[in-house]
Design an enzyme around this catalytic site. Sequence first.
Site, PDB file in Angstrom:
ATOM      1  CG  ASP A 118     -37.776 -58.675  49.046  1.00 34.16           C
ATOM      2  OD1 ASP A 118     -38.911 -58.725  49.551  1.00 34.16           O
ATOM      3  OD2 ASP A 118     -37.309 -59.581  48.343  1.00 34.16           O
ATOM      4  CE  LYS A 179     -40.178 -61.450  48.339  1.00 34.71           C
ATOM      5  NZ  LYS A 179     -38.885 -61.969  47.891  1.00 34.71           N
ATOM      6  CB  CYS A 212     -36.968 -60.269  44.535  1.00 30.06           C
ATOM      7  SG  CYS A 212     -36.147 -61.361  45.727  1.00 30.06           S
TER       8      CYS A 212
END
Length: 295
Positions: A118, A179, A212
Amino acid sequence: MAAAEPSAAPGGGGCAPAGGGSVPVLFCFSVFARPSSVPHGAGYELLIQKFLSLYGDQIDMHRKFVVQLFAEEWSQYIDLPKGFLVNERCKVRLVPLQIEITTLGNLTPSSTVFFCCDMQERFRPAIKYFGDIISVGQRLLQGARLLGIPVIVTEQYPKGLGSTVQEIDLTGAKLVLPKTKFSMVLPEVEAALAELPGVRSVVLFGVETHVCIQQTALELIGRGLEVHIVADATSSRSMMDRMFALERLARTGIIVTTSEAILLQLVADKEHPKFKEIQNLIKASAPESGLLSKV
């Protein structure tokens, strides 16, 4: 060689086939034991195939296993003898190795995959030291390309948060996936890992450390993989969140390390054919940002 349990025909008395035919075998896994049979002379590979056919829905293929044989002379299981062939009725079991046995911290290119999490444009103004982790992340990906290491990249809700920043070159990445789940362990990622049966270690970096990165790391070690988090390539909006996440993860057995340690561990030797190129990547390191003083 230790003896297997004595043979017997299903109706009592008698001997196992001397050649050809099948041999009864009791296959044990966890709390289960299922009688079946294999061809006379079957070896390790056929035993593994039979275990998968009987227990495939319960076996985590990312774990390491050992096959053991019940030895009557010892009245216990022993590791399957080298070159073992099934010639008489016996009892075997499949034993998953515990993560503590395999977590040694060693890295080799052939057993490693990089996870880039990310690193997106919308996070730029919010994440502390974001420019520095972009720089380090880019060097890690360059190192992965030089060493032929697969790279898996995710982007958290890219429709709203943008794509991976332009400074990071994703050329050659095995997967680039959107995602909404915080963890990177998506079905597509699990499928990709299954295609890389030799993978033992994941090098993980990106944002945010306490969300994450943390959730990805915990899922990966739950699947028997060793996780290396690159401290100078991961950050959060809050340094407090980042610090406590890294401390928590280190206590679970996850390895918190640095980009230079990762790259030099992967080449391991000055005589490695890619050492000079990796050395040049390290020499291009950004000035000390302060990230490592906040681990």
